[in-house]
Motif scaffolding. Structure first.
Motif, PDB file in Angstrom:
ATOM      1  N   VAL A  43       0.637  -1.197   0.098  1.00 35.65           N
ATOM      2  CA  VAL A  43       0.352   0.039   0.010  1.00 35.65           C
ATOM      3  C   VAL A  43       0.753   1.172  -0.031  1.00 35.65           C
ATOM      4  CG1 VAL A  43      -1.591   1.410   1.507  1.00 35.65           C
ATOM      5  CG2 VAL A  43      -2.139  -1.125   1.142  1.00 35.65           C
ATOM      6  N   LEU A  44       1.898   1.286   0.816  1.00 35.83           N
ATOM      7  CA  LEU A  44       2.885   2.285   0.986  1.00 35.83           C
ATOM      8  C   LEU A  44       3.849   2.508  -0.237  1.00 35.83           C
ATOM      9  CD1 LEU A  44       2.946   2.848   4.875  1.00 35.83           C
ATOM     10  CD2 LEU A  44       1.416   3.756   3.220  1.00 35.83           C
ATOM     11  N   GLY A  45       4.036   1.421  -0.951  1.00 38.62           N
ATOM     12  CA  GLY A  45       5.043   1.457  -1.813  1.00 38.62           C
ATOM     13  C   GLY A  45       6.661   1.212  -1.266  1.00 38.62           C
ATOM     14  N   ILE A  46       6.673   0.491  -0.105  1.00 33.96           N
ATOM     15  CA  ILE A  46       7.953   0.143   0.346  1.00 33.96           C
ATOM     16  C   ILE A  46       8.126  -1.143   0.536  1.00 33.96           C
ATOM     17  CG2 ILE A  46       8.163   2.548   1.698  1.00 33.96           C
ATOM     18  CD1 ILE A  46       7.000   1.195   4.076  1.00 33.96           C
ATOM     19  N   SER A  47       9.294  -1.652   0.998  1.00 32.84           N
ATOM     20  CA  SER A  47       9.703  -3.167   1.070  1.00 32.84           C
ATOM     21  C   SER A  47       8.964  -3.702   2.396  1.00 32.84           C
ATOM     22  CB  SER A  47      10.992  -3.519   0.975  1.00 32.84           C
ATOM     23  OG  SER A  47      11.684  -3.151   2.330  1.00 32.84           O
ATOM     24  N   GLU A  48       8.591  -4.910   2.747  1.00 28.83           N
ATOM     25  CA  GLU A  48       8.376  -5.643   3.865  1.00 28.83           C
ATOM     26  C   GLU A  48       9.255  -5.123   4.980  1.00 28.83           C
ATOM     27  OE1 GLU A  48       6.770  -9.831   5.631  1.00 28.83           O
ATOM     28  OE2 GLU A  48       7.296  -9.763   3.395  1.00 28.83           O
ATOM     29  N   ARG A  49      10.644  -5.353   4.534  1.00 25.11           N
ATOM     30  CA  ARG A  49      11.724  -5.105   5.684  1.00 25.11           C
ATOM     31  C   ARG A  49      11.590  -3.569   5.987  1.00 25.11           C
ATOM     32  NH1 ARG A  49      14.195  -6.084   9.816  1.00 25.11           N
ATOM     33  NH2 ARG A  49      16.388  -5.281   9.820  1.00 25.11           N
ATOM     34  N   THR A  50      11.248  -2.699   5.319  1.00 24.68           N
ATOM     35  CA  THR A  50      11.165  -1.416   5.713  1.00 24.68           C
ATOM     36  C   THR A  50       9.955  -1.042   6.571  1.00 24.68           C
ATOM     37  OG1 THR A  50      11.977  -0.650   3.744  1.00 24.68           O
ATOM     38  CG2 THR A  50      10.961   1.003   4.904  1.00 24.68           C
ATOM     39  N   VAL A  51       9.018  -1.980   6.479  1.00 25.36           N
ATOM     40  CA  VAL A  51       7.659  -1.873   7.409  1.00 25.36           C
ATOM     41  C   VAL A  51       8.178  -2.457   8.548  1.00 25.36           C
ATOM     42  CG1 VAL A  51       5.323  -2.684   7.694  1.00 25.36           C
ATOM     43  CG2 VAL A  51       6.175  -2.023   5.600  1.00 25.36           C
ATOM     44  N   LYS A  52       9.119  -3.571   8.732  1.00 30.92           N
ATOM     45  CA  LYS A  52       9.521  -3.994   9.790  1.00 30.92           C
ATOM     46  C   LYS A  52      10.271  -3.012  10.587  1.00 30.92           C
ATOM     47  CE  LYS A  52       9.377  -8.727   8.570  1.00 30.92           C
ATOM     48  NZ  LYS A  52      10.061 -10.112   8.091  1.00 30.92           N
ATOM     49  N   VAL A  53      11.175  -2.316   9.877  1.00 30.88           N
ATOM     50  CA  VAL A  53      12.088  -1.307  10.383  1.00 30.88           C
ATOM     51  C   VAL A  53      11.179  -0.237  11.267  1.00 30.88           C
ATOM     52  CG1 VAL A  53      13.794   0.305   9.987  1.00 30.88           C
ATOM     53  CG2 VAL A  53      14.088  -1.741   9.189  1.00 30.88           C
ATOM     54  N   HIS A  54      10.225   0.064  10.548  1.00 30.13           N
ATOM     55  CA  HIS A  54       9.409   1.177  11.172  1.00 30.13           C
ATOM     56  C   HIS A  54       8.550   0.701  12.232  1.00 30.13           C
ATOM     57  CE1 HIS A  54       9.961   4.325   8.014  1.00 30.13           C
ATOM     58  NE2 HIS A  54       9.483   3.607   6.781  1.00 30.13           N
ATOM     59  N   LEU A  55       8.241  -0.508  12.285  1.00 27.52           N
ATOM     60  CA  LEU A  55       7.243  -0.946  13.460  1.00 27.52           C
ATOM     61  C   LEU A  55       8.145  -1.154  14.815  1.00 27.52           C
ATOM     62  CD1 LEU A  55       5.013  -3.854  11.873  1.00 27.52           C
ATOM     63  CD2 LEU A  55       4.334  -1.722  12.973  1.00 27.52           C
ATOM     64  N   HIS A  56       9.732  -1.850  14.266  1.00 26.43           N
ATOM     65  CA  HIS A  56      10.480  -1.624  15.419  1.00 26.43           C
ATOM     66  C   HIS A  56      10.583  -0.422  16.002  1.00 26.43           C
ATOM     67  CE1 HIS A  56      13.819  -2.949  17.829  1.00 26.43           C
ATOM     68  NE2 HIS A  56      14.616  -1.900  17.614  1.00 26.43           N
ATOM     69  N   SER A  57      10.679   0.831  15.181  1.00 25.82           N
ATOM     70  CA  SER A  57      10.918   2.092  15.889  1.00 25.82           C
ATOM     71  C   SER A  57       9.591   2.613  16.532  1.00 25.82           C
ATOM     72  CB  SER A  57      11.151   3.119  14.620  1.00 25.82           C
ATOM     73  OG  SER A  57      11.271   4.503  14.931  1.00 25.82           O
ATOM     74  N   ILE A  58       8.467   2.003  15.894  1.00 30.75           N
ATOM     75  CA  ILE A  58       7.272   2.702  16.588  1.00 30.75           C
ATOM     76  C   ILE A  58       7.062   1.893  18.123  1.00 30.75           C
ATOM     77  CG2 ILE A  58       4.683   2.243  16.521  1.00 30.75           C
ATOM     78  CD1 ILE A  58       5.036   2.467  13.492  1.00 30.75           C
ATOM     79  N   PHE A  59       7.423   0.619  18.244  1.00 30.68           N
ATOM     80  CA  PHE A  59       7.396   0.005  19.126  1.00 30.68           C
ATOM     81  C   PHE A  59       8.269   0.820  20.363  1.00 30.68           C
ATOM     82  CE2 PHE A  59       6.278  -4.692  17.503  1.00 30.68           C
ATOM     83  CZ  PHE A  59       5.024  -4.082  17.369  1.00 30.68           C
ATOM     84  N   ILE A  60       9.559   1.039  19.962  1.00 33.61           N
ATOM     85  CA  ILE A  60      10.400   1.791  21.066  1.00 33.61           C
ATOM     86  C   ILE A  60       9.857   3.021  21.275  1.00 33.61           C
ATOM     87  CG2 ILE A  60      12.625   2.703  21.161  1.00 33.61           C
ATOM     88  CD1 ILE A  60      13.571   0.349  19.441  1.00 33.61           C
ATOM     89  N   LYS A  61       9.372   3.814  20.296  1.00 29.64           N
ATOM     90  CA  LYS A  61       8.961   5.271  20.622  1.00 29.64           C
ATOM     91  C   LYS A  61       7.471   5.228  21.546  1.00 29.64           C
ATOM     92  CE  LYS A  61      10.935   7.351  16.511  1.00 29.64           C
ATOM     93  NZ  LYS A  61      10.662   8.210  15.313  1.00 29.64           N
ATOM     94  N   LEU A  62       6.629   4.155  21.165  1.00 27.10           N
ATOM     95  CA  LEU A  62       5.499   4.366  21.994  1.00 27.10           C
ATOM     96  C   LEU A  62       5.639   3.037  23.344  1.00 27.10           C
ATOM     97  CD1 LEU A  62       2.752   4.165  19.147  1.00 27.10           C
ATOM     98  CD2 LEU A  62       3.661   6.175  20.340  1.00 27.10           C
ATOM     99  N   GLY A  63       6.648   2.571  23.397  1.00 24.21           N
ATOM    100  CA  GLY A  63       6.733   1.618  24.591  1.00 24.21           C
ATOM    101  C   GLY A  63       5.865   0.654  24.465  1.00 24.21           C
ATOM    102  N   ALA A  64       5.579   0.099  23.237  1.00 23.53           N
ATOM    103  CA  ALA A  64       4.564  -1.046  22.815  1.00 23.53           C
ATOM    104  C   ALA A  64       5.312  -2.452  22.822  1.00 23.53           C
ATOM    105  CB  ALA A  64       3.771  -0.750  21.623  1.00 23.53           C
ATOM    106  N   ALA A  65       4.639  -3.539  23.247  1.00 25.84           N
ATOM    107  CA  ALA A  65       5.187  -4.618  23.180  1.00 25.84           C
ATOM    108  C   ALA A  65       4.501  -5.689  22.085  1.00 25.84           C
ATOM    109  CB  ALA A  65       5.101  -5.449  24.616  1.00 25.84           C
ATOM    110  N   SER A  66       3.464  -5.241  21.637  1.00 29.06           N
ATOM    111  CA  SER A  66       2.524  -5.853  20.315  1.00 29.06           C
ATOM    112  C   SER A  66       2.206  -4.696  19.422  1.00 29.06           C
ATOM    113  CB  SER A  66       1.643  -6.641  21.169  1.00 29.06           C
ATOM    114  OG  SER A  66       0.530  -5.788  21.554  1.00 29.06           O
ATOM    115  N   ARG A  67       1.533  -5.362  18.472  1.00 28.96           N
ATOM    116  CA  ARG A  67       1.059  -4.383  17.449  1.00 28.96           C
ATOM    117  C   ARG A  67      -0.168  -3.888  17.866  1.00 28.96           C
ATOM    118  NH1 ARG A  67       2.989  -6.656  11.906  1.00 28.96           N
ATOM    119  NH2 ARG A  67       0.904  -6.122  10.735  1.00 28.96           N
ATOM    120  N   THR A  68      -1.018  -4.815  18.668  1.00 28.66           N
ATOM    121  CA  THR A  68      -2.274  -4.228  19.372  1.00 28.66           C
ATOM    122  C   THR A  68      -1.926  -2.886  20.230  1.00 28.66           C
ATOM    123  OG1 THR A  68      -3.088  -6.284  19.031  1.00 28.66           O
ATOM    124  CG2 THR A  68      -4.261  -4.856  20.570  1.00 28.66           C
ATOM    125  N   GLU A  69      -1.030  -3.098  21.077  1.00 27.57           N
ATOM    126  CA  GLU A  69      -0.637  -2.338  21.969  1.00 27.57           C
ATOM    127  C   GLU A  69      -0.197  -0.950  21.220  1.00 27.57           C
ATOM    128  OE1 GLU A  69       2.092  -1.294  26.092  1.00 27.57           O
ATOM    129  OE2 GLU A  69       2.008  -3.528  25.132  1.00 27.57           O
TER     130      GLU A  69
END
Length: 83
Positions: A43-69
């Motif tokens: 949908v965003l025109g980026i690789s699956e690996r790049t999505v994983k990198v963004h998610l890792h950063s999101i988890f750290i910044k928001l203090g989340a332990a899961s996608r739902t959190e």
């Protein structure tokens, strides 16, 4: 926003959504819709690996332990909406 660190999250403290980049908010919105990493990437025109990198950063910044959190924190902090 400051909170007490939760066990199992390496002592990270959630922060305001303002620390998320616009792209991280887009990724989080795709996760909110129930998309897989691969679909978010398509949908965003980026690789699956790049999505994983963004998610890792999101988890750290928001203090989340899961996608739902992460989605819950993103909604609470105004990065994404329910609609």
């Amino acid at each position: 926003m400051s909170r007490v660190s939760r066990p199992g999250i390496d002592g990270l403290v959630p922060r305001s959504a303002s620390v998320l980049t616009p792209r991280e908010c887009q990724v989080l919105d795709g996760i909110k819709e129930g998309y897989s990493n691969r679909m978010v990437g398509r949908v965003l025109g980026i690789s699956e690996r790049t999505v994983k990198v963004h998610l890792h950063s999101i988890f750290i910044k928001l203090g989340a332990a899961s996608r739902t959190e992460a989605v819950i924190e993103g909604i609470r902090n105004g990065c994404i909406s329910l609609h």
